[in-house]
Design an enzyme around this catalytic site. Structure first.
Site, short mmCIF file in Angstrom:
data_model
loop_
_atom_site.label_atom_id
_atom_site.label_comp_id
_atom_site.label_asym_id
_atom_site.label_seq_id
_atom_site.Cartn_x
_atom_site.Cartn_y
_atom_site.Cartn_z
N ASP A 24 0.82 -1.22 0.00
CA ASP A 24 0.00 0.00 0.00
C ASP A 24 0.85 1.26 0.00
OD1 ASP A 24 0.99 -0.63 2.57
OD2 ASP A 24 -0.57 0.55 3.54
N ARG A 33 11.09 3.75 -3.86
CA ARG A 33 11.50 2.34 -4.04
C ARG A 33 11.91 2.09 -5.50
NH1 ARG A 33 11.06 2.88 0.83
NH2 ARG A 33 9.34 2.15 2.09
N LYS A 137 -6.39 -0.33 6.76
CA LYS A 137 -5.21 0.00 7.57
C LYS A 137 -5.11 1.50 7.79
CE LYS A 137 -0.73 0.91 6.53
NZ LYS A 137 0.60 0.74 5.91
N GLU A 178 -2.57 0.41 13.47
CA GLU A 178 -1.10 0.42 13.37
C GLU A 178 -0.50 1.66 14.04
OE1 GLU A 178 0.56 0.47 9.39
OE2 GLU A 178 2.57 0.14 10.13
N LYS A 220 -1.29 -3.95 14.41
CA LYS A 220 -0.04 -3.99 13.64
C LYS A 220 1.00 -3.12 14.36
CE LYS A 220 1.87 -3.10 9.04
NZ LYS A 220 1.66 -3.31 7.60
N SER A 262 7.59 -4.33 9.35
CA SER A 262 9.04 -4.62 9.38
C SER A 262 9.86 -3.37 9.70
CB SER A 262 9.51 -5.30 8.09
OG SER A 262 9.32 -4.49 6.96
N GLY A 263 9.38 -2.20 9.31
CA GLY A 263 9.91 -0.94 9.83
C GLY A 263 11.34 -0.58 9.49
N GLY A 264 11.96 -1.29 8.54
CA GLY A 264 13.35 -0.98 8.20
C GLY A 264 14.33 -2.05 8.68
N ARG A 293 8.48 -3.59 3.22
CA ARG A 293 9.85 -3.69 2.71
C ARG A 293 10.44 -5.08 2.83
NH1 ARG A 293 11.53 1.54 6.03
NH2 ARG A 293 9.59 0.95 7.03
#
Ligand code: 13P
Length: 341
Positions: A24, A33, A137, A178, A220, A262-264, A293
């Site tokens: 998303d 990206r 979300k 989230e 989340k 996953s946040g990096g 990611r």
């Protein structure tokens, strides 16, 4: 509101062995990206890329329970005219939609953000439901730095998350709630633990005040991790142990599932952490991934915008999806991480 049906969908989203693909990215984020792999971000390249993911048979039918879409994508059709939402449904996964409209600076709180998008949300949810979305979300962003987060930022973001969640349930859509505590700073894992604990406690307090049914939502959260710039990086075992302790303390057992961002984190760290948490069970909720990611970096690189690389991109996606699917059962091992494509 049909809570039995909301609970059925939320439970399916976190079924053992599967997790959620967060596809998303806003147009701004996907451009970043694509810039990294030298691909121009156009409506057509974004469609081609996402169609490649959703047509990855192995990943989608075996390891992906749901896909979070961006507004542009939910209205797009595949090259052969099939709506992308239909491709997702045909694979057995559940379509979902990101409904927040990003962040703005929070007045009176320098350096802090509030997530926006509540105006007209009820109407938008109705059109998304009609198009096939069964969950949504909304992401709140909390930063850790000197003197922040303020209680003001935690509080207004929790309030907005609960407003969104109640609107979703009224529209028969499962809300993914989230509240992301960023891992960008130089703070240690204990500071991340402490801030995330305040954020989760405030979020659940607001959810209760606004009468959100916990049985019909998915949380989340971030994991408890060391800040990226912290000199002392916590081990996989410490991340797993502290994250599970934190979630046990803050997340009611009525919540059917937790699906991490996953946040990096690196691809493999995100998988290893989830796997290690499942060694600490039994757990009161389903516990899986909702990675952006950590599921897409490898397929993006393998694809690199070329039609002849679609199979390689799908292999890379299937590999990461399988690794995370195994981790969601505590059955992953690092020896399974041979190169996919
Ligand atoms: P990452 O896994 O890349 O953090 O993205 C997940 C997500 O949906 C963030 O809102």
């Amino acid at each position: 509101m049909n809570l039995t049906e909301l609970n059925r969908i939320a439970t399916a989203m976190v079924v053992p062995g599967k997790g959620i693909l967060a596809a998303d990215e806003s147009s701004g984020t996907i451009k970043k990206r694509f810039d990294a792999i030298g691909v121009a971000s156009t409506e057509e390249s974004r469609r081609a890329y996402r169609e490649m993911l959703f047509r990855s048979k192995e990943a989608m039918s075996q390891y992906i329970s749901g896909v979070i879409l961006y507004d542009e994508t939910i209205w797009q059709d595949a090259k052969d005219g099939t709506p992308l939402v239909k491709l997702i449904e045909q694979s057995g996964a559940i379509p979902g939609i990101k409904v927040d409209e990003g962040t703005q600076g929070l007045p009176m709180c320098p350096g802090e953000l509030v997530t926006v998008g509540l105006d007209k949300l009820a109407e938008r949810l109705k059109t998304y439901y009609e198009r096939g979305a069964r969950f949504a979300k909304w992401r709140a962003v909390i930063d850790i730095a000197s003197g922040i987060p303020s209680m003001t930022a935690i509080s207004v973001n929790a309030h907005a998350l609960a407003r969104y969640a109640a609107l979703c349930q009224a529209a028969q859509i499962v809300p993914i709630v989230e509240p992301e505590v960023l891992m960008d700073g130089d703070h240690d894992i204990d500071r991340c633990y402490e801030v995330t604990s305040r954020v989760l406690n405030k979020t659940f307090q607001e959810l209760r005040v606004q009468r959100v049914a916990l049985e019909g939502m998915v949380l989340k959260p971030n994991m408890a991790v060391s800040g990226k710039k912290c000199a002392k990086q916590a081990s996989v075992e410490e991340v797993a142990e502290k994250t599970i302790r934190l979630l046990r303390a803050c997340v009611p057992a009525a919540v059917p599932g937790i699906a991490f961002l996953s946040g990096g984190q690196s691809d493999e760290a995100a998988t290893a952490h989830l796997n290690a948490m499942h060694k600490l069970g039994p757990l009161p909720w389903g516990l899986t991934f909702s990675y952006g990611r950590a599921l897409q970096a490898a397929p993006q690189k393998a694809w690199s915008g070329k039609a002849e690389n679609v199979a390689a991109g799908q292999n890379a996606f299937s590999h990461r999806a399988r690794m995370n699917g195994l981790a969601s059962r505590g059955e992953w091992q690092s020896s399974l991480e041979q190169k996919a494509a």
